[in-house]
Write an enzyme that holds these catalytic residues in place. Structure first.
Site, short mmCIF file in Angstrom:
data_model
loop_
_atom_site.label_atom_id
_atom_site.label_comp_id
_atom_site.label_asym_id
_atom_site.label_seq_id
_atom_site.Cartn_x
_atom_site.Cartn_y
_atom_site.Cartn_z
N ASP A 54 0.86 -1.18 0.00
CA ASP A 54 0.00 0.00 0.00
C ASP A 54 0.90 1.23 0.00
OD1 ASP A 54 -2.23 1.85 0.73
OD2 ASP A 54 -3.26 -0.01 1.25
N HIS A 88 -3.73 5.88 3.51
CA HIS A 88 -4.37 4.59 3.32
C HIS A 88 -3.57 3.46 3.95
CE1 HIS A 88 -6.21 1.22 1.00
NE2 HIS A 88 -7.27 2.01 1.00
N SER A 261 -11.43 -2.04 1.18
CA SER A 261 -10.07 -1.96 1.72
C SER A 261 -10.04 -2.37 3.18
CB SER A 261 -9.54 -0.53 1.60
OG SER A 261 -8.96 -0.29 0.37
#
Length: 383
Positions: A54, A88, A261
């Protein structure tokens, strides 16, 4: 020259501001939905490393401090640089392994460690990217990350990322990681409300969730129903909370997230619990344990929306124990397929002796008759 990364967030975070109540109270429903607290009586993920493919994880966050190892930039194999912490990636890492330090956020596997494998991704909501054309001899960032994770001690890889279209380098990297016993978990995507999904009754496949052997995770709400944005297709194996899920902010603080996610990161945390308790459990057995023990199973057994249902961490540990026990009970010579009549002893190779005697006897009789006929004919001529 820097290679442009095609891997973007398949399940993008959408925030609704900071939470007013203590974070432990805010996240209570998520832990309850996954039955995590009961699983913690057995293990909290000790000794397991989860690779987070990520944006870079913020190592300064109190819940992750001292428990994150950062790998090289996976964006390109030629140019190395230090990427700044991402929103994120930090949120996903805390969902998996937040320690709860200082009354803070507690992840599903709070004793696990994180291997941050950063790459340049687009963290803006609604991002979409077409598949990149395969370049001969060039690995994609995801392929590099998977091989790095498999070679540097990761037992689980969490991938809350995705794009449309498979790549050969990624398929090969997935196979490599699986062969090393690494469990691969990925978000199935947020295409449930696209025009294509409405017209076709199914969503575009997102990769890496679409690769064989990868555990594809869909999102459900607080009632356990499929989130409207969650992609629905055959890549969905199981589901987990993905609506209004509290997450850790980069730097400090908390916020709410929407998307597959978060669901994928939560399931990666459960996979870490399974690997901590049963280190020899193969990736396919982890997937089997998660699917067989899921709650809220669809009437048909499974479907394209929530797979086999919502993951239950405690039940998955019990299922894994049965799988390990079954594996150990199988020994050579043990009856495996049930009772039945014994198979006849196979005949010796070569001609059948009985048939040979019959055939030989027939030939002798025919010769005797032939000779007898000749004798009779000769006698008649002499007369």
């Amino acid at each position: 020259m820097l290679t442009v990364v095609r891997v973007l967030t398949a399940a993008v975070l959408a925030f609704s501001g900071t939470t007013a109540d203590p974070i432990k109270a805010q996240q209570e429903w998520v832990l309850d939905a996954l039955n995590v607290k009961q699983a913690w009586t057995v293990t909290k993920g000790e000794g397991v490393t989860v690779a987070v493919v990520d944006s870079a994880v913020d190592t300064r966050v109190k819940e992750l401090k001292g428990r994150v190892t950062t790998g090289p930039d996976m964006t390109t194999g030629s140019v190395q640089r230090e990427l700044p912490p991402g929103r994120h990636g930090t949120a996903m890492a805390a969902l998996i392994a937040g320690s709860g330090k200082g009354d803070g956020y507690t992840g599903v596997a709070p004793s696990a460690r994180i291997l941050s494998l950063p790459m340049v991704i687009d963290e803006e909501p609604g991002s979409a990217v077409p598949p990149m054309e395969e370049q001969p001899g060039v690995q994609s960032p995801l392929a590099r990350a998977l091989r790095y994770a498999a070679n540097h001690g990761a037992q689980v890889v969490s991938m809350s990322i995705g794009s449309y279209g498979p790549l050969r380098s990624e398929r090969e990297a997935v196979s490599y990681a699986l062969s090393k016993g690494v469990v691969l978990v990925a978000a199935v995507g947020n295409d449930g409300q696209t025009q294509y999904a409405r017209d076709k009754g199914t969503s575009y496949w997102s990769f890496p969730a679409g690769y064989p052997g990868v555990i594809g995770v869909a999102a459900v709400d607080k009632q356990g129903k499929r989130a409207s944005f969650s992609s629905d297709n055959l890549s969905v194996l199981v589901s987990a909370p993905g609506v209004d899920v509290p997450v850790v902010k980069r730097g400090s603080g908390y916020e709410l997230s929407q998307g597959t996610s978060s669901a994928a990161a939560l399931v990666a945390g459960v996979a870490a619990l399974l690997k901590a308790r049963y280190p020899a459990l193969a990736p396919e057995q982890v997937a089997q344990a998660l699917a067989a023990s899921a709650r809220g199973r669809p009437a048909a057994g499974d479907d394209d929306e929530t797979g086999f249902g919502v993951v239950d961490a405690a039940a998955a540990l019990n299922a894994a124990e049965r799988l390990v026990g079954a594996k150990r009970s199988i020994t050579p010579g043990v009856e495996h397929f049930g009772q039945g009549e014994d198979t006849p002893v196979p005949s010796r190779p070569g001609p059948d002796p009985v048939r040979l005697w019959l055939y030989g006897g027939g030939v002798l009789v025919a010769l005797a008759m032939f000779c007898g006929a000749i004798v009779v004919l000769n006698q008649r001529k002499e007369q």
